[in-house]
Design a protein around this motif. Structure first.
Motif, PDB file in Angstrom:
ATOM      1  N   LYS A 720       0.839  -1.215   0.000  1.00  0.00           N
ATOM      2  CA  LYS A 720       0.046   0.049  -0.059  1.00  0.00           C
ATOM      3  C   LYS A 720       0.853   1.219  -0.074  1.00  0.00           C
ATOM      4  O   LYS A 720       1.899   1.092   0.630  1.00  0.00           O
ATOM      5  CB  LYS A 720      -0.915  -0.093   1.369  1.00  0.00           C
ATOM      6  N   TYR A 721       0.415   2.298  -0.400  1.00  0.00           N
ATOM      7  CA  TYR A 721       0.947   3.566  -0.497  1.00  0.00           C
ATOM      8  C   TYR A 721       0.416   4.295   0.758  1.00  0.00           C
ATOM      9  O   TYR A 721      -0.879   4.742   0.637  1.00  0.00           O
ATOM     10  CB  TYR A 721       0.746   4.393  -1.845  1.00  0.00           C
ATOM     11  N   MET A 722       1.205   4.683   1.729  1.00  0.00           N
ATOM     12  CA  MET A 722       0.656   5.306   2.932  1.00  0.00           C
ATOM     13  C   MET A 722       1.004   6.721   2.772  1.00  0.00           C
ATOM     14  O   MET A 722       2.134   7.053   2.509  1.00  0.00           O
ATOM     15  CB  MET A 722       1.489   4.600   4.364  1.00  0.00           C
ATOM     16  N   CYS A 723       0.012   7.532   3.033  1.00  0.00           N
ATOM     17  CA  CYS A 723       0.292   9.275   3.041  1.00  0.00           C
ATOM     18  C   CYS A 723       0.582   9.399   4.488  1.00  0.00           C
ATOM     19  O   CYS A 723       0.234   8.918   5.342  1.00  0.00           O
ATOM     20  CB  CYS A 723      -0.917   9.732   3.012  1.00  0.00           C
ATOM     21  N   GLY A 724       1.292  10.619   4.571  1.00  0.00           N
ATOM     22  CA  GLY A 724       1.553  11.501   5.672  1.00  0.00           C
ATOM     23  C   GLY A 724       0.370  12.249   5.951  1.00  0.00           C
ATOM     24  O   GLY A 724      -0.346  12.539   4.864  1.00  0.00           O
ATOM     25  N   TRP A 725       0.278  13.013   7.248  1.00  0.00           N
ATOM     26  CA  TRP A 725      -0.663  13.829   7.403  1.00  0.00           C
ATOM     27  C   TRP A 725      -0.363  14.891   8.471  1.00  0.00           C
ATOM     28  O   TRP A 725       0.669  14.802   9.371  1.00  0.00           O
ATOM     29  CB  TRP A 725      -2.038  13.055   7.936  1.00  0.00           C
ATOM     30  N   ALA A 726      -1.130  15.882   8.537  1.00  0.00           N
ATOM     31  CA  ALA A 726      -0.889  16.916   9.499  1.00  0.00           C
ATOM     32  C   ALA A 726      -2.275  18.035   9.548  1.00  0.00           C
ATOM     33  O   ALA A 726      -3.291  17.829   8.469  1.00  0.00           O
ATOM     34  CB  ALA A 726       0.279  18.136   8.752  1.00  0.00           C
ATOM     35  N   VAL A 727      -2.369  18.534  10.704  1.00  0.00           N
ATOM     36  CA  VAL A 727      -3.477  19.378  11.040  1.00  0.00           C
ATOM     37  C   VAL A 727      -3.390  20.851  10.331  1.00  0.00           C
ATOM     38  O   VAL A 727      -2.372  21.224  10.735  1.00  0.00           O
ATOM     39  CB  VAL A 727      -4.091  19.256  12.438  1.00  0.00           C
ATOM     40  N   GLU A 728      -4.002  21.199   9.592  1.00  0.00           N
ATOM     41  CA  GLU A 728      -3.739  22.564   8.902  1.00  0.00           C
ATOM     42  C   GLU A 728      -5.387  23.402   8.750  1.00  0.00           C
ATOM     43  O   GLU A 728      -6.352  22.695   8.822  1.00  0.00           O
ATOM     44  CB  GLU A 728      -3.068  22.693   7.588  1.00  0.00           C
ATOM     45  N   LYS A 729      -5.258  24.475   8.382  1.00  0.00           N
ATOM     46  CA  LYS A 729      -6.714  25.356   8.177  1.00  0.00           C
ATOM     47  C   LYS A 729      -7.133  24.686   6.733  1.00  0.00           C
ATOM     48  O   LYS A 729      -6.252  24.370   5.919  1.00  0.00           O
ATOM     49  CB  LYS A 729      -6.228  26.630   7.837  1.00  0.00           C
ATOM     50  N   MET A 730      -8.367  24.383   6.945  1.00  0.00           N
ATOM     51  CA  MET A 730      -9.175  23.908   5.719  1.00  0.00           C
ATOM     52  C   MET A 730      -9.135  24.929   4.577  1.00  0.00           C
ATOM     53  O   MET A 730      -9.677  25.842   4.751  1.00  0.00           O
ATOM     54  CB  MET A 730     -10.540  23.517   6.019  1.00  0.00           C
ATOM     55  N   SER A 731      -8.197  24.616   3.436  1.00  0.00           N
ATOM     56  CA  SER A 731      -8.302  25.538   2.240  1.00  0.00           C
ATOM     57  C   SER A 731      -8.050  24.758   1.101  1.00  0.00           C
ATOM     58  O   SER A 731      -7.409  23.698   1.068  1.00  0.00           O
ATOM     59  CB  SER A 731      -7.254  26.694   2.528  1.00  0.00           C
ATOM     60  N   LYS A 732      -8.499  25.413  -0.118  1.00  0.00           N
ATOM     61  CA  LYS A 732      -8.216  24.885  -1.386  1.00  0.00           C
ATOM     62  C   LYS A 732      -6.788  24.458  -1.480  1.00  0.00           C
ATOM     63  O   LYS A 732      -6.465  23.423  -2.030  1.00  0.00           O
ATOM     64  CB  LYS A 732      -8.790  25.614  -2.396  1.00  0.00           C
ATOM     65  N   SER A 733      -6.028  25.468  -1.197  1.00  0.00           N
ATOM     66  CA  SER A 733      -4.478  25.157  -1.445  1.00  0.00           C
ATOM     67  C   SER A 733      -3.879  23.930  -0.959  1.00  0.00           C
ATOM     68  O   SER A 733      -2.679  23.603  -1.251  1.00  0.00           O
ATOM     69  CB  SER A 733      -3.981  26.659  -1.109  1.00  0.00           C
ATOM     70  N   MET A 734      -4.611  23.555   0.172  1.00  0.00           N
ATOM     71  CA  MET A 734      -3.831  22.549   0.722  1.00  0.00           C
ATOM     72  C   MET A 734      -4.564  21.233   0.536  1.00  0.00           C
ATOM     73  O   MET A 734      -4.174  20.156   1.074  1.00  0.00           O
ATOM     74  CB  MET A 734      -3.838  22.510   2.297  1.00  0.00           C
ATOM     75  N   PHE A 735      -5.632  21.177  -0.547  1.00  0.00           N
ATOM     76  CA  PHE A 735      -6.497  20.077  -1.001  1.00  0.00           C
ATOM     77  C   PHE A 735      -6.979  19.361   0.088  1.00  0.00           C
ATOM     78  O   PHE A 735      -6.860  18.022  -0.011  1.00  0.00           O
ATOM     79  CB  PHE A 735      -5.322  19.200  -1.956  1.00  0.00           C
ATOM     80  N   ASN A 736      -7.266  20.047   1.112  1.00  0.00           N
ATOM     81  CA  ASN A 736      -7.906  19.303   2.260  1.00  0.00           C
ATOM     82  C   ASN A 736      -9.200  19.544   2.716  1.00  0.00           C
ATOM     83  O   ASN A 736      -9.949  19.322   3.709  1.00  0.00           O
ATOM     84  CB  ASN A 736      -7.153  19.436   3.664  1.00  0.00           C
ATOM     85  N   VAL A 737     -10.016  20.424   1.710  1.00  0.00           N
ATOM     86  CA  VAL A 737     -11.297  20.730   1.869  1.00  0.00           C
ATOM     87  C   VAL A 737     -12.364  19.326   1.598  1.00  0.00           C
ATOM     88  O   VAL A 737     -11.983  18.852   0.603  1.00  0.00           O
ATOM     89  CB  VAL A 737     -11.671  21.811   0.722  1.00  0.00           C
TER      90      VAL A 737
END
Length: 957
Positions: A720-737
């Motif tokens: 499997k390909y495991m991703c790392g993660w971090a808590v950031e502001k929800m925003s388009k530029s961080m692709f976490n919306v």
RNA sequence: GCGCUUGUGGCGGAAUUGGUAGACGCGCCAGACUUAGGAUCUGGUAUCUCCGAUGUGCAGGUUCGAGUCCUGUCAGGCGCACCA
């Protein structure tokens, strides 16, 4: 049959609209409850999962209150004026109204999918003329009012004019009139009456609650407008990040500072969190102190300083004026003039930002001295930027021994330092604490300080607190000074040089700002062909060719019998964003009323907002302005409550949880998180929507962007390909919306609602993590299975519920009723899960239990609850059901379990009959064979029995 | 610097007035049913030297008993910031 949330939710959302289920009307037979969310600014990006959090929380509360028999008002609207739409208009020529309406439609579509109980018939939009008529109206009322300090309320300006005509600026007691003003003016009735209209108008501006003043403003050239302090962070605009400079400009202002004390006092009457109250207290910044007058040596002039440390009068070694102070010119001697001018020049060249960041010790001697009224000493008067013109009197007495800023200044310029508190060591730093016993006040060595002008007044031996009080008393009695309360709160600048805002209902008659007659309101925002300032530098409204104002102008001209061709200029400024959001809650009470902001009846029925939900970032903006605005409306008899928002809940921010892939340097190969240690890698944000439980969907990644189409992967040992993660502001530029529509599509609105609340306390900020949502969805599937049978109809028998079933149900009723009241929604949901488990195990098929369960579900999952209610044979909405009544009898146990503990350490449980006495429990416990084992080799000191909880045996060797 | 606020398993988070710390969910482990499982169900899951001991940021204190109260301290978040 499966739980088909898509059909169920679609069906009920339609029926709610058809049946007007959420329309609310005033009903004197029912108690009212007013729930309100801070209305959103409809941004182009649409809603992400963080936005509905507060709406869901308040929706649950509103539904709960309705089930409890309250008549609940839960409206929604839009704060439609805002800079993004205008910036977009400037760039594209698209009318901001068009983009705003598009965004509103999109918001509405998204909101509707979540199943809120908003009464959309009451929707307001701040940019709607029907709405902003009342914003303009309120402004006119403020213009026509002044603030009386004696009565601590707004009064009609006519009363003040009358006073001026008869008594001038003197009060009945001979002192200056006690009204809130920009600066204290002195004139007689004769002078007043001799003035022309223009002069009178100028003088009145000094007192009006909405007034025009010359003020230093935060000018943002990039946006072409002024900004409020809270719209500027670190010297750049919050929106857009353009640099902001200080500039003096003619501006409309609101005398918010007049209400400082009431804004402070009001905090004690409302249920807001301590942190928000504290922030507001800080912002208002009340400080009690003393004003003392200092004479300038060899001159008839004197000036006043403000201090909170009246006890340190004997420690003054120099005075400091703010560079902007008008006194500077008066005290500067010819010898020092060149040095002072140079210094002033230096200060002017420093931006606000520079002054904020580095606190350099700078200053210049003025050449003059001031006489300390206590000691008769001559203290040099200095000028320094560390003293602010806008606070207190813009002048201070410096006590270097007990103030760190004065200390730094004294050390830098070699000025004397006199310690005044016993044992205070000031050789290295000042002693700022307000503690200790005062000494040296005056110095024990009388002969040296016995000079002309010195007093016999002594503070020696008193505590600092006592000394402050004693000095206050003394200066008041001798007339040297007076007790004074200062506030940090400043007046709000109320005009913007922009297009997309409420126009001012003001025109200029021979240069005098004049209110447009009330019956001509609203003055509608005109069409313009471009949204930038005009060529001549006027605000964008100057571009308007056709004005609603033109008609009004004609009427005014006709009525006043002047030349019909006269065209009075209209105000080209517009109002700031907070104008429309300051009293919107009143408008919801009576949104279609064209005769008044709100009718007396509606206002008296709905009173004020019982529960207000919104972000804490508005603590010093909207939440101060609307409290001010409402207090004003209270004073003029429009609002019957002084405080607009009785209880406030600040929902936390939902942060984003970003995922990363790791590209090996200079390649297009990506390595799994657990193996990245072996390579030199660059983390790259990856769209969280193609990652599940931190496992990357490799194919989706390749398709995500063209440059990754040929990407290669180093997978982990499980392939499997495991991703790392971090808590950031929800925003388009961080692709976490994460978009709520997607969640609704996949799991349903009821699951989304449940999960958002299950995530944790509403008031806490937390990262969004879609992974946990399965648990909530599973719960609803289990509930569906429990309630219905194979055919999808409700599964009930006529059997009476068993004791165990009733116990499970009433445990939930008790928990949920209490928890919703305290916004502890996550624990309610947990209790619901336990209850369902219990009832499933018991094979419960009682109608009574299932009906109650449906009602208990209704606040959280309204769609599913409606479906169950319907299947149970009801034709009305579950919203109109009654909240289940708790019967504590069902919770009673036949037996109680108590933990036996030794020296506070719990060891084993023992069961007793429910009515066991303390003595019996103690006896039984001590006689128990297990207990005997624990007690071997010890003696019992005493036994503490907590009924129903534990029996603690205190042992000793 | 001042003020407010929060520190509990691998994670989100529970714990009336001090009274069995870790509810509930995620994740993980095992099993069942399955062609399959990213479906469903059942059980387990703080740590350790596993009898027993230790555990709520850290150090003390009060108490028969402390996640909870008190004192100090450290760390994160927010607000204000030369306010006299």
């Amino acid at each position: 049959m499966e739980y088909n949330f898509r059909d169920i939710e679609k069906k009920w959302q339609q029926r709610w609209v058809e049946n007007k289920t959420y329309q609310v009307v005033e009903d004197k037979n029912k108690p009212k409850y007013y729930v309100l969310n801070m209305f959103p600014y409809p941004s182009g990006a649409g809603l992400h999962v963080g936005h509905p959090l507060g709406y869901i929380a308040s929706d649950i509360y509103a539904r709960f209150k309705r089930l409890q028999g309250y008549n609940v008002l839960n409206p929604m609207g839009y704060d439609a004026y805002g800079l993004p739409a205008e910036q977009y208009a400037i760039q594209t020529g698209q009318h901001p109204e068009k983009t705003t309406f598009q965004n509103i439609d999109r918001y509405r579509e998204q909101l509707d999918k979540i199943g809120f109980c908003f009464d959309w018939d009451r929707e307001v939009r701040t940019c709607d003329p029907v709405y902003y008529k009342w914003t303009q109206w309120a402004f006119q009322k403020m213009f026509n009012s002044f603030f009386c300090l004696k009565e601590q309320k707004a009064l009609p300006i006519e009363e003040l004019i009358h006073h001026f005509e008869t008594k001038g600026s003197r009060d009945d007691d001979g002192g200056p009139i006690k009204v809130a003003c920009t600066e204290e003016l002195h004139f007689s009735a004769e002078e007043w009456n001799s003035w022309d209209e223009k002069k009178k108008s100028d003088v009145l501006m000094n007192y009006r609650i909405a007034f025009m003043g010359e003020t230093m403003v935060n000018w943002c050239a990039g946006l072409g407008t002024v900004l409020a302090n809270d719209e500027v962070v670190d010297g750049v605009s919050v929106r857009g990040g353009f640099p902001v400079e200080q500039k003096k400009m003619r501006q409309w202002c609101l005398r918010v500072s007049a209400y400082a004390q009431r804004l402070l006092d009001g905090l004690d009457t409302i249920q807001w969190s301590d942190s928000i109250k504290e922030t507001q207290k800080n912002w208002i910044g009340r400080s009690e102190g003393t004003e003392v007058e200092f004479k300038i040596a060899d001159s008839d002039e004197s000036f006043t300083i403000f201090t909170t440390r009246a006890d340190t009068m004997f420690g003054v070694t120099f005075m400091v004026l703010a560079p902007e102070s008008e006194l500077v010119a008066k005290v500067t001697t010819p010898e020092q003039k060149a040095a002072v001018d140079e210094y002033i020049k230096y200060v002017k060249g420093r931006t606000e930002r520079e002054r904020m960041i580095d606190h350099k010790v700078t200053g210049v001697f003025s050449g003059s001295y001031a006489i300390n009224p206590f000691t008769g000493d001559k203290n040099p008067i200095w000028i320094s930027e560390y003293v602010l013109a806008g606070y207190g009197t813009g002048a201070i007495m410096a006590v270097p021994a007990h103030d760190s800023r004065d200390y730094a200044f004294a050390k830098h310029f070699g000025l004397p330092i006199i310690p005044l508190i016993e044992g205070a060591d000031v050789s290295e730093e000042s002693y700022d604490a307000k503690e200790g016993i005062v000494c040296n006040s005056p110095k024990a060595d009388l002969s040296s300080s016995q000079q002309e002008g010195a007093t016999s007044f002594s503070l020696n031996g008193l505590t600092v607190k006592e000394a402050i009080a004693a000095t206050k008393k003394y200066v008041t009695e001798t007339g040297i000074g007076r007790v004074k309360v200062n506030y940090r709160l400043r007046d709000a600048i109320f005009s913007r040089q922009r297009y997309w805002g409420e126009p001012f209902p003001v025109y200029y008659k021979k240069g005098i700002p004049t209110m447009i007659p009330e019956e001509c309101l609203p003055i509608e925002l005109p069409e313009v062909d471009k949204f930038q300032p005009t060529e001549t530098g006027e605000p964008p409204l100057g571009n308007a060719k056709v004005w609603a104002w033109d008609e009004v102008n004609k009427k005014i001209v006709e009525n006043s019998k002047i030349d019909n061709e006269t065209v009075f200029p209209i105000e080209l400024y517009t109002m700031p964003g907070f104008a429309g959001s300051s009293a919107y809650y009143l408008r919801y009470m009576d949104p279609h009323n064209n005769q008044a902001l709100v009718s007396k009846e509606a206002d008296e029925y709905w009173q004020n907002v019982d529960l207000y939900v919104g972000g804490s970032e508005h603590a010093t903006g909207h939440l101060i302005y609307s409290r001010f605005w409402n207090k004003f409306l209270f004073d003029i008899g429009i609002s019957c409550k002084e405080e607009p928002f009785q209880k406030l809940i600040n929902q936390g921010m939902i942060q984003g949880r970003s995922n990363f892939v790791y590209r090996i340097k200079d390649t297009n190969t990506f390595v799994s998180f657990d193996k990245k240690g072996q390579y030199e890698v660059t983390p790259i944000h990856v769209d969280v929507n193609i990652v599940n439980a931190d496992i990357l969907d490799v194919e989706a990644f390749k398709a995500w962007r063209p440059e990754y189409a040929t990407a290669e992967f180093i997978l982990n040992d499980e392939g499997k390909y495991m991703c790392g993660w971090a808590v950031e502001k929800m925003s388009k530029s961080m692709f976490n919306v994460v978009n709520p529509d997607m969640i609704v599509e996949k799991f349903g609105a009821d699951t989304l609602r449940l999960y958002e609340m299950f995530l944790g306390p509403v008031e806490q900020s937390k990262p969004w993590d879609t992974n946990g949502i399965d648990g909530c969805h599973r719960f609803l599937k289990k509930l569906w299975k429990f309630m219905t049978n194979e055919e999808g109809t409700i599964n009930v028998s006529g059997n009476a519920p068993s004791k165990a079933e009733l116990k499970a149900l009433h445990t939930l009723i008790k928990k949920e009723t209490a928890d919703i009241e305290s916004f502890s929604y996550n624990t309610t949901i947990a209790a619901f899960m336990v209850c369902l488990n219990e009832l499933t195990k018991l094979n419960c098929d009682s109608r009574e239990v299932k009906e109650a369960l449906t009602v208990l579900l209704a606040p959280f999952c309204p769609h599913l609850a409606e479906e169950f209610w319907h299947l149970l044979g009801h034709t009305t909405s579950v919203c109109d059901a009654a909240w289940p009544v708790l019967n504590e009898d069902y919770l009673k146990e036949d037996s109680v379990k108590m933990m036996v503990a030794f020296n506070g350490k719990a060891r084993f449980p023992l069961e007793f009959p429910a009515n066991v006495t303390k003595e019996e429990a103690e006896k039984t416990a001590l006689a128990d064979p297990q207990a005997k084992k624990w007690m071997e080799g010890f003696t019992v000191v005493k036994v503490i029995v907590v009924p129903g909880k534990m029996i603690n045996v205190v042992l000793k060797k």
